[in-house]
Motif scaffolding. Sequence first.
Motif: not given
Length: 324
Positions: A67-70, A82-88, A96-97, A131-135
Amino acid sequence: MSVTTPLTLLDHIHGSVSVVGSMNADYTVTVDRLPHPGETVNAGPLRILPGGKSGNQSVAAARIGADVCLFGAVGSDDNAGFLVDSLNSAGVNTSCIRHVPGASGATVITVDKAGENTIAYSSGSNACISVDYIESMRDALTSANVLGLCLESPIESVTAAARMCHGAGVVVLLNDSPFVAELPAELIEASDILLVNEHEMAQLLGIAEPDDDNWDGLDWSEVARQMHNFGFGQAVVTLGGDGSVVIDGDDIHRIAPVKVDAVDTTGCGDAFMGTVLAGLASGHSLADSAQLASYVSAYAATGLGAQASYGTAAQIRERFGVLR
């Protein structure tokens, strides 16, 4: 967990994995041989394939059942969808992208007829992982069993993610790639396991590489001691087509390679990393996870591209003659 063969682990992949990092569009051509500096060689058709170390690692882990979240960023160009569709399509959670203005990450890859490659990387939107995004993603990031990190993102953001997850009891696996010889002390302290190849290990620890490329001749107990002094009691050193070595405290495990006729080795290291993440997240030992990763990455070498060459659990079982 005791297993009869590494592939039986495929029946027991169920853990949750967070991955922070990169997504790239891979512009790939095949050639008879890699060009020398200043030389032009003829190439086959240009293929645009989904890649990026973190995207690849996420897909590899998801395809075998994790169960993976990127967590990362894509741009506002055509490559973003194209990139997000491949991941989905691989089953990766992409909710969360971030989407940011400008170009998505990209690489230019040349692959020769032996499957070896050269890669040039343009960070694009990957540089916008702040870093703000990570937080802002704290709750989602720390809900996983394992965090996977590489260094195609800003080092301060990678370090922030490691500290956050390590503090929450999440196992942190750091892939020092693209290679950084002087890792921040905070990142080392917040990372539980290091994954590097043999050349990166030698540079990191100041160990002379063997003249005959015989890495089995190294004193791996001494390597383990130096790795521990560097800050890692657990590490995996990949040896390309010669397998890998797992350092787990005082224990050293030599993992045999899985031999295949390689078509393209692009992304094989990421397939290995993603499999180790999936294994660890599912409660398996580092050595067992690396043994399984040898099969998953070998399967990836038999197809063109990175994510495009990754197999499902069923495909990997079938390729190596193991059925349910």
